[in-house]
Scaffold this motif. Structure first.
Motif: not given
Length: 142
Positions: A61-86
């Protein structure tokens, strides 16, 4: 003789001051804009970690935050949030909500493709820009 030295010195100074100017024919580096939704399309590493399927979507997002959805192997997605800088030199880094840090990665965008290269070039993650997080991801969260 003194006049010749002065003219020579003035000429050298003027040439030296011109050397720092940008060449108008050279493309200027542009700060990458990672804002948007990206889907991981490939991971290239210089070490083998097996053949586990990894699916990732990340929204910056333009406000410097992010949301990440990750699935490793089989199963369900895990959601992670945080902030980023560029930074202005396209170094992308951030931290998750639990304060664990990631990056910096060299970020390069070309034709709706985002490449993130780890320090030393040991890993290159490639993402393509997508219009939304698929419902199949959002409906399959832990």
């Amino acid at each position: 003789m003194m006049k010749k030295i002065f003219i020579l010195a003035a000429t050298l100074l003027s040439l030296a001051s011109c050397g720092g100017k940008d060449n108008p024919n050279e493309p200027k580096p542009v700060k990458a804009d990672v804002t948007g939704i990206w889907e991981l399309t490939s991971v290239t590493t210089k070490v083998s970690v097996g053949s586990v399927n990894v699916n990732v979507y990340v929204e910056f997002l333009s406000n410097g935050s992010f949301t990440l959805y990750q699935k490793i192997g089989e199963g369900r997605y895990t959601q992670f949030t945080g902030s980023y800088t560029l930074t202005s030199d396209n170094k992308l880094s951030g931290s998750y909500a639990d304060k664990s840090v990631w990056g910096p990665y060299d970020a390069v965008i070309s034709d709706n493709t985002l490449s993130l290269t780890s320090p030393g070039g040991k890993e290159v993650d490639t993402y393509k820009k997508v219009s939304s997080i698929p419902a199949s991801v959002l409906d399959n969260l832990y």
